[in-house]
Design a protein around this motif. Structure first.
Motif, PDB file in Angstrom:
ATOM      1  N   UNK A   1       0.787  -1.231   0.000  1.00 38.42           N
ATOM      2  CA  UNK A   1       0.000   0.000   0.000  1.00 38.42           C
ATOM      3  C   UNK A   1       0.817   1.276   0.000  1.00 38.42           C
ATOM      4  N   UNK A   2       2.151   1.168  -0.025  1.00 35.09           N
ATOM      5  CA  UNK A   2       2.997   2.365   0.008  1.00 35.09           C
ATOM      6  C   UNK A   2       4.063   2.223  -1.083  1.00 35.09           C
TER       7      UNK A   2
ATOM      8  N   UNK B   1      -1.967   4.159   0.175  1.00 32.75           N
ATOM      9  CA  UNK B   1      -3.367   3.904   0.490  1.00 32.75           C
ATOM     10  C   UNK B   1      -3.562   4.191   1.975  1.00 32.75           C
ATOM     11  N   UNK B   2      -4.804   4.102   2.456  1.00 33.40           N
ATOM     12  CA  UNK B   2      -5.018   4.312   3.895  1.00 33.40           C
ATOM     13  C   UNK B   2      -4.244   3.261   4.685  1.00 33.40           C
ATOM     14  N   UNK B   3      -4.336   2.008   4.255  1.00 35.47           N
ATOM     15  CA  UNK B   3      -3.588   0.945   4.939  1.00 35.47           C
ATOM     16  C   UNK B   3      -2.090   1.149   4.770  1.00 35.47           C
TER      17      UNK B   3
ATOM     18  N   UNK C   1     -10.445   3.633   0.393  1.00 35.22           N
ATOM     19  CA  UNK C   1      -9.086   3.472   0.893  1.00 35.22           C
ATOM     20  C   UNK C   1      -7.988   3.710  -0.118  1.00 35.22           C
ATOM     21  N   UNK C   2      -8.361   3.964  -1.398  1.00 33.79           N
ATOM     22  CA  UNK C   2      -7.376   4.146  -2.462  1.00 33.79           C
ATOM     23  C   UNK C   2      -7.313   5.618  -2.868  1.00 33.79           C
ATOM     24  N   UNK C   3      -6.104   6.159  -3.105  1.00 31.06           N
ATOM     25  CA  UNK C   3      -5.983   7.582  -3.447  1.00 31.06           C
ATOM     26  C   UNK C   3      -6.356   7.885  -4.894  1.00 31.06           C
ATOM     27  N   UNK C   4      -7.125   8.957  -5.066  1.00 33.20           N
ATOM     28  CA  UNK C   4      -7.503   9.458  -6.394  1.00 33.20           C
ATOM     29  C   UNK C   4      -7.220  10.956  -6.387  1.00 33.20           C
ATOM     30  N   UNK C   5      -6.531  11.436  -7.416  1.00 35.32           N
ATOM     31  CA  UNK C   5      -6.158  12.843  -7.443  1.00 35.32           C
ATOM     32  C   UNK C   5      -6.938  13.601  -8.508  1.00 35.32           C
TER      33      UNK C   5
ATOM     34  N   UNK D   1      -7.203  10.234  10.945  1.00 37.06           N
ATOM     35  CA  UNK D   1      -7.398   8.847  11.361  1.00 37.06           C
ATOM     36  C   UNK D   1      -6.081   8.154  11.678  1.00 37.06           C
ATOM     37  N   UNK D   2      -5.060   8.418  10.877  1.00 42.32           N
ATOM     38  CA  UNK D   2      -3.736   7.824  11.093  1.00 42.32           C
ATOM     39  C   UNK D   2      -3.159   8.291  12.427  1.00 42.32           C
ATOM     40  N   UNK D   3      -3.433   9.542  12.794  1.00 42.10           N
ATOM     41  CA  UNK D   3      -2.891  10.104  14.031  1.00 42.10           C
ATOM     42  C   UNK D   3      -3.447   9.421  15.278  1.00 42.10           C
ATOM     43  N   UNK D   4      -4.532   8.681  15.138  1.00 39.34           N
ATOM     44  CA  UNK D   4      -5.049   7.956  16.297  1.00 39.34           C
ATOM     45  C   UNK D   4      -4.037   6.921  16.793  1.00 39.34           C
TER      46      UNK D   4
END
Length: 392
Positions: free
Chosen positions: A26-27, A45-47, A82-86, A155-158
């Protein structure tokens, strides 16, 4: 770029985006710069955010510790399932998106508007969002979850509450603006040497590599200003081995691959300690390059210019026009990185002497009288923009 109403939705990910071994799920193209806690990647991605941050922390660095993440993209992102779209101008699908002078505030505003546009388009199309991939192939995605990048980061900062995510939108080929260098420096001032720094663009290629070079040069400032006096007290340590301004490239390399362009030779001759600044920049550029120059990356910023120059003669007129612009932009970027290395060297020397009189005793080393200043307490005396103006 500000016309979100007419922007196309382009999926960031694509087949064969991963160019490096040992992928982090995912990265895309996640890697560490050898010798530095500086990391480079494409848009996760988010994951993928969690996977990358988990790898950065490992079993030693605290998950609630400070982590700096620079996003160098000009184009805004949303996350669909969860998938990036620009957002891209319809005429810039699957190509380098040079979008003009996009500031952080513009990027954040565009993201809010792009999210609203995607929500509206999805609602008008029965819950499905129309998009394209980098090859302009039409996609229609059933939207189960739609978030802005800012919402994803919250959300990631949680799990990683010390994360600082900072947008520094830069163009693809040319140098970042002087203010962009200063934004990166300002964000890193007050961090420690072991604070992880992560830099991303879409793929983990040109922009992210440039950002990593800047971050590594800043880490060099911290090391030089903090530890030079301390290292000199350690018996048997050859300080010259730790100085990247002594770096020597393979003399058998072609002059183009050594970065000996006419404008660069003029710079080296006129900039204070110009040869040392170029050596410093070249060492860091090599560490951010491919394995053949000691790095872990995909392309080598300096040698990419030479490769483009060698390809120029065999291309047709249209390709030559594009490549000429790219070559000139990349030479300008290389030029700026050398100047920035010179600026960092000057600031490191100034920082070692800038300790307030009442605090000097606490950081002075008895054997030499030199200061060993904690990296988090180092100050920058002038901005890069000021340095450039003084040396114009």
């Amino acid at each position: 770029m500000g016309d979100m109403a007419n922007a196309a939705c382009m999926a960031d990910g694509f087949d064969n985006i991963q160019k490096l071994p040992d992928p982090v799920p995912g990265c895309p193209n996640f890697r560490r710069v050898p010798g530095f806690k500086v990391y480079c990647c494409g848009q996760p991605t988010i994951a993928g955010f969690e996977a990358a941050l988990t790898k950065v922390c490992g079993d030693k660095y605290p998950k609630d510790g400070p982590i700096i993440w620079f996003n160098l993209r000009q184009e805004p992102d949303v996350y669909v399932n969860g998938e990036p779209i620009c957002a891209r101008p319809p005429g810039k699908i699957g190509e380098y998106a040079e979008l003009g002078n996009v500031t952080r505030d513009i990027a954040k505003s565009n993201e809010v508007e792009f999210l609203a546009q995607c929500e509206m388009r999805k609602n008008e199309n029965g819950g499905k969002l129309k998009a394209v991939d980098i090859n302009k192939k039409a996609l229609e995605i059933e939207v189960k979850e739609l978030k802005s990048l800012s919402q994803v980061i919250e959300g990631v900062k949680e799990k990683f509450p010390g994360l600082v995510h900072w947008r520094v939108p830069v163009c693809n080929s040319a140098a970042p603006l002087e203010n962009d260098f200063d934004i990166i420096i300002k964000t890193l001032i007050g961090t420690s040497i072991n604070t992880p720094v992560i830099v991303n663009d879409q793929v983990g290629l040109s922009r992210a590599t440039t950002g990593c070079i800047i971050a590594c040069l800043f880490k060099e400032f911290q090391i030089s200003a903090s530890f030079e006096g301390l290292v000199e007290t350690v018996p048997g340590v050859n300080l010259a081995l730790l100085k990247t301004d002594k770096y020597v490239m393979n003399p058998e390399k072609d002059t183009l691959f050594r970065g000996e362009f006419e404008v660069v030779k003029e710079l080296v001759a006129t900039l204070k300690d110009g040869a040392a600044a170029k050596n410093n920049a070249d060492k860091i550029i090599d560490l951010n390059g491919t394995p053949k120059t000691g790095g872990t990356g995909i392309k080598q910023t300096r040698e990419n210019i030479a490769e483009s120059k060698l390809s120029y003669e065999i291309m047709d007129d249209a390709a030559q026009a594009f490549l000429k612009t790219k070559i000139m932009d990349n030479i300008q970027k290389y030029f700026y990185l050398i100047v920035f290395a010179g600026y960092i060297r000057e600031q490191a020397a100034a920082a070692r002497e800038a300790v307030e009189a009442d605090k000097k005793a606490a950081v002075a080393l008895p054997a030499s009288g030199k200061c060993a200043i904690p990296a988090s307490e180092l100050k920058i005396a002038k901005t890069f923009a000021q340095f450039m103006e003084e040396n114009a």
